[in-house]
Scaffold this active site. Structure first.
Site, mmCIF file in Angstrom:
data_model
loop_
_atom_site.group_PDB
_atom_site.id
_atom_site.type_symbol
_atom_site.label_atom_id
_atom_site.label_comp_id
_atom_site.label_asym_id
_atom_site.label_seq_id
_atom_site.Cartn_x
_atom_site.Cartn_y
_atom_site.Cartn_z
ATOM 1 N N CYS A 331 0.827 -1.195 0.000
ATOM 2 C CA CYS A 331 0.000 0.000 0.000
ATOM 3 C C CYS A 331 0.874 1.264 0.000
ATOM 4 C CB CYS A 331 -0.973 -0.029 1.174
ATOM 5 S SG CYS A 331 -2.407 1.039 0.950
ATOM 6 N N HIS A 428 -3.878 -5.826 0.972
ATOM 7 C CA HIS A 428 -3.686 -6.129 2.390
ATOM 8 C C HIS A 428 -4.262 -7.505 2.710
ATOM 9 C CE1 HIS A 428 -2.400 -2.108 3.651
ATOM 10 N NE2 HIS A 428 -3.390 -1.590 2.945
#
Length: 484
Positions: A331, A428
């Site tokens: 991310c 994630h």
């Protein structure tokens, strides 16, 4: 009829989140339909819900303990710190802009209707709602407009059990002092107290336990010994990311960024017997013997890139790569690995652009629309399938995207360097998938353990529930829940 009970603490980090998770599992084991609720949370460790919103990671764990899917009603107000004095405000799963601490204090009472709306809706789906407070009701300077503790308890008519933390010392003063500073109407909401994190022989506290009960008039509901296995559960607060030190195994290091987010991505790796995972605090260099550096998510990519450079970690990472080490960015960490990060609208701070670490040939442009979605993916190199989620702003493009980290619904995702040693992804939760984690570790020469991650978490929740059954009067505690 649905009943509800609120667990409040004498301070932050007294173990409320873990206790509520254990109580949720204990109630489930008693045959109850149970749901978790936290009116207001502050955390950059968030989970994506079934309705496309986001909630604090603690409520995600509690929902798992209840055997429920995640819903934004479980945590209707989530504050995600972006600076020392400001945070993004997420209401019923959706970002509503940013406020500094002073403005939030003035406007938080306006959020009570949304909190009560979510609570009412959630209560329709359960026999029991277990509510977690935030911080402490003893912070009477924050009582005006409160939605997190007694303000919510009184508005929703939910009784309270107060938890003290004996491990930090002064637990008698914690509980008696809380009663002393509370408004009498607030104190009247408390139905009992419990002592958490006791080390040693609990009977040695018998006299102190009786003193609290006599002084406050509240019944004691138990003294809970320290539960070592809690370290196996996903942590929500960065202060809980530590763990017992290891000195062998494949060495993975992760720098603790100032706005680190979704760091529970690493929890499954922490439990692997062949892996030595270390979180590196500010002021310490990244170890030269690291096999892999993971750059985690962050709530402020450009701000934390400056923080990373201020620690000298950019130099350490460059040296690590020259030595042949591997790097994985997740991310915000993925965005940092590129050539540049552009924020023309000032979405994460002052408008402008920042040079990245230059380890991937990509560039990221911050955009106002936030991506919040669950995904099913295929790892490009190993072909291993995994599920995960995206929670970010920004779009990333560049030549290294021609070598994707994964495919999502057939669409390339992430990027990998030409030599394969540097990779980045927006996904994630990937390491929670046993098959992917084993395949990914195998390509690095690491054999994974036999027990699956999900099974280990569920076993720990069951053990926690049994622990609370042994050491708390759960019959009295659950009986204190009131109809709502």
């Amino acid at each position: 009829m649905t009943r509800a009970l609120m667990i409040q603490g004498t301070g932050s980090n007294v173990g409320k989140s873990v206790l509520v998770a254990g109580l949720c599992r204990a109630a489930l084991r008693r045959g109850l339909s149970v749901a978790p609720f936290k009116p207001q949370n502050m955390s950059n460790n968030a989970a994506v819900t079934a309705d496309g919103g986001e909630i604090g990671r603690a409520q995600a764990l509690q929902a798992r303990a209840c055997g429920r899917d995640l819903h934004s009603d479980m945590n209707p107000v989530l504050l995600k710190p972006e600076t020392d004095t400001g945070a993004q405000v997420v209401v019923q799963g959706r970002a509503r802009g940013a406020l500094n601490a002073r403005d939030f204090g003035a406007r938080k009472r306006d959020l009570m209707p949304a909190v009560l709306d979510s609570f009412t809706r959630l209560a329709r789906s359960a026999d029991l709602v277990l509510v977690e407070g935030a911080g402490s009701p003893a912070e009477v300077n924050l009582r005006a407009g409160d939605i997190a503790n007694m303000g919510f308890a009184r508005a929703a008519c939910v009784p309270v059990v107060l938890i003290g933390d004996i491990d930090r010392g002064g637990v008698i003063a914690q509980i008696v002092g809380t009663q002393a500073v509370l408004d009498p109407a607030d104190a009247a909401m408390i139905r009992g107290f419990a002592i958490n994190k006791f080390r040693g022989e609990p009977r040695l506290f018998d006299e102190g336990y009786r003193f609290i009960a006599q002084r406050t008039g509240w019944p004691g509901l138990g003294v809970v010994p320290w539960f070592d296995a809690a370290a196996r559960l996903p942590a929500e607060d960065a202060v809980d990311m530590g763990g017992p030190a290891r000195h062998d195994g494949f060495h993975i290091v992760c720098p603790m960024l100032s706005r680190i987010a979704n760091f529970d991505d690493l929890d499954p790796l922490k439990l692997e017997p062949g892996v030595r995972l270390r979180m590196i605090p500010p002021g310490q260099p990244l170890p030269a013997d690291a096999d892999l550096v993971i750059l985690p998510g962050t709530k402020s990519t450009r701000g934390d890139l400056a923080f990373l450079r201020a620690q000298g970690w950019d130099v350490d990472i460059a040296a690590h790569v020259r030595r042949g080490g591997h790097v994985l960015g997740l991310c915000g960490g993925y965005q940092m690995l590129g050539q540049r990060i552009l924020d023309p609208e000032g979405l994460e701070g002052p408008a402008g652009a920042t040079d990245g670490l230059g380890l991937l040939d990509i560039e990221t442009v911050m955009q106002p629309d936030k991506t919040l979605t669950r995904v099913a993916a295929i790892h490009a190199e190993t072909g291993a399938a995994f599920s995960g989620y995206e929670i970010h702003i920004g779009a990333t493009e560049g030549p290294d995207r021609a070598r994707p980290f994964a495919h999502v619904a057939g669409v390339p995702e992430g990027a990998v360097s030409m030599d394969g040693r540097v990779a980045g992804s927006y996904l994630h939760g990937l390491f929670s998938e046993d098959g992917f984690r084993r395949a990914w570790l195998a390509r690095l020469g690491v054999a994974a353990g036999a027990q699956g991650y999900d099974a280990a978490i569920d076993d720990t929740l069951d053990a926690l529930a049994a622990h609370l059954e042994r050491h708390m009067d759960l019959d009295t505690l659950f009986a204190a829940a009131a109809p709502v």
